[in-house]
Write an enzyme that holds these catalytic residues in place. Structure first.
Site, mmCIF file in Angstrom:
data_model
loop_
_atom_site.group_PDB
_atom_site.id
_atom_site.type_symbol
_atom_site.label_atom_id
_atom_site.label_comp_id
_atom_site.label_asym_id
_atom_site.label_seq_id
_atom_site.Cartn_x
_atom_site.Cartn_y
_atom_site.Cartn_z
ATOM 1 N N HIS A 130 -3.178 6.549 4.334
ATOM 2 C CA HIS A 130 -1.750 6.699 4.631
ATOM 3 C C HIS A 130 -1.269 8.069 4.140
ATOM 4 C CE1 HIS A 130 -1.579 2.645 5.830
ATOM 5 N NE2 HIS A 130 -0.776 2.118 4.931
ATOM 6 N N CYS B 212 0.811 -1.225 0.000
ATOM 7 C CA CYS B 212 0.000 0.000 0.000
ATOM 8 C C CYS B 212 0.842 1.272 0.000
ATOM 9 C CB CYS B 212 -0.939 -0.004 1.196
ATOM 10 S SG CYS B 212 -0.133 -0.431 2.753
#
Lengths: 357, 357
Positions: B256, B137
């Site tokens: 994130h 990710c």
């Protein structure tokens, strides 16, 4: 300025009920290094007349601030904003009978004649000075680890990314985070609708805000440039050593974390790096992958020491680079403790007692 | 492998009820690019027999996973762990009549013969392959901004510090954060006593954990090395381009953030940097100091696009460096969306339809 004997001092705090002011009181009382003859608290009309309970000095009334009253102290801690400091700090410290002033704001940090001090690094700069600037929290915390490594390996470049707690905005910042988080969790998950943000530019609960202080022309924020400017001044680094920071607010309470990458002048030896950090005053090495030991706000909160860990050679700079993680209490090393350590240093080197003779 | 016509496919998802599996379903249905003939969900004995409501395919039963059943699909998304993938992925995709497999785990990312794909960067690598690895990710999110800048200015070095959300540990990670935070706020402030941490190494509420995945011999964690290894493979960068990451878990839900510093080969022009990012598919530039516009989890959560902002020349590298901030939904660009975009790319280049002839 009071007349005291046996190096026991009249200590004034302006802003004693704020987050930093409270910790200055705690540091003085818990450490017990600076001998207190009398504690005096100064405030605005709003807080004057209120009483503050102290550990060793009983109940202390908050007096309405005046320059004359502050000058009666041996040392005055300013835990207020830069505008207040700009207006009054020089008047409090002026002349032979002025008080020593240790200012927490950024008002005087960049004046060439005013020392900007982390006692473990450049404590000797306090000598002969009556007005001392206390550094920015992020800088003070980071330099505790950076400085011993500069001494060991030299430095060519410093890069920092910060993970800054809400306490950087004082008690109102911490309150806004915790109250907003409660509200978020009581409402629909995944929604920040209706969550107040008067202190921060955006709601902070479960969010990240990549802006602290105002934007500058070069695209950096003032908080980021403080790290550059202040590190340079405190460590006496030339303009040829680039220092770059990205300062980011995250939803934590009162400990700042920092990823730091240093390009060094000399080849890095990791054993020596660990050793110099272990030997450095004010630093605790928390660095053991086997036991999952590393710095965290969870453990650094309330601690005088700055935690350093994740120490490794940086893949970015090979044998000439270090990458590590630090965590320090924003209100302590980042503000109150550093200020009190400055006063202790001045006590040791005679600057305080000479001011009270 | 089913026999379909008009490029409409039988799509299988293993792990359809997990955080990533759910978003794969959502991406397929919300985007509507991949034409669905039939959706099939596979699970373990524990979930087999349960029913999942879908937007366009009604209620779908979860079947007990078997390689044979999975091979009947045209494309199978694996949203499960690496061990499962290692055991079954090659068997599902083997031979001319196997299914296309897009694996979300790290099991195959470093096998030279298996493409590791961010469609906007190296989508053409999917051609002729039946097993595709979906990247980590953090890497997938960061590269969305890094790649257009590499194309514009070349690259000599990349440094990254991450601010990773709890969703990296799936739904249990997000639950542990929100439940723990409630508990923290109900108890005494400033104490993590009694707060459960079964998913994370330490309690995450109002904390920061500078460790994601296991420690490696060089002092980096595996999560950090994934950024190095995967960026190199996806962007076809040589070993002479150092890439260093510090991966840090923070108390956010599912987006994130990353501070990225690039040393470039050629002189940076900020206008061009902004332009290439504005032109880059899958990227939205959020970068206006005047209106306090920058990437944040608050705005990036739920968005297909990766937000990029705080774009400036890096003080660390002068005219040959860029520093910026990115934020992307960990479950979307960081996992599900990227996987679905891989399938769409394979649909366009004929790899899916050839598998179903």
């Amino acid at each position: 300025m009071s007349s005291t004997t046996l190096n026991s001092y009249t200590i004034g705090i302006v802003g004693a009920t704020g987050a930093v002011g409270k910790e200055i009181r705690n540091c003085i009382e818990d450490r017990g290094v600076l001998k207190v003859d009398k504690l005096r608290f100064f405030g605005s009309k709003r807080s004057a007349g209120k009483t503050v309970s102290t550990k060793n000095s009983g109940d202390v009334d908050i007096e309405l601030f005046s320059v004359d009253a502050a000058r009666e102290c041996d040392v005055v801690f300013l835990a207020v904003d830069g505008d207040f400091a700009l207006e009054h700090a020089k008047a409090i410290s002026a002349g032979d009978d002025g008080a020593i002033v240790i200012d927490n704001s950024s008002a005087f940090r960049y004046e060439p004649d005013i020392p900007l001090v982390v006692p473990e690094i450049n404590g000797e700069c306090t000598k002969g000075n009556k007005l001392i600037a206390n550094p920015n929290c992020t800088t003070a915390i980071g330099l505790m680890a950076i400085w011993p490594l500069i001494k060991a390996f030299g430095v060519k470049k410093i890069l920092m990314s910060t993970y800054q707690a809400s306490s950087g905005a004082g008690q109102p910042g911490m309150d806004e985070l915790t109250n907003g988080t409660k509200q978020y969790l009581e409402g629909d998950l995944m929604s920040h609708d209706g969550i107040k943000n008067e202190i921060f530019a955006y709601p902070l609960p479960f969010n990240v805000i990549p802006q602290i202080d105002k934007f500058q022309e070069n695209g950096y924020t003032k908080e980021e440039m403080k790290v550059t400017w202040e590190s340079r001044k405190i460590c006496d680094l030339g303009e040829d050593i680039p220092i770059s920071c990205s300062a980011v607010r995250i939803p934590t309470i009162r400990a700042h974390s920092e990823v730091i990458v240093m390009e060094t002048e000399n080849k890095v030896d990791l054993k020596i790096a660990r050793q110099v950090l272990e030997d450095a005053p004010g630093v605790v090495v928390k660095d053991d992958p086997d036991t999952l030991t590393y710095p965290m706000p969870l453990t650094a909160t309330g601690s005088y020491d700055v935690e350093v860990g994740r120490i490794r050679k940086s893949l970015a700079f090979g044998d000439y680079g270090l990458e590590f993680f630090v965590c320090g209490d924003q209100l302590l090393r980042g503000a109150a403790l550093n200020a009190v350590l400055v006063a202790e240093e001045m006590d040791r080197n005679g600057a305080l007692s000479s001011s009270s003779e």
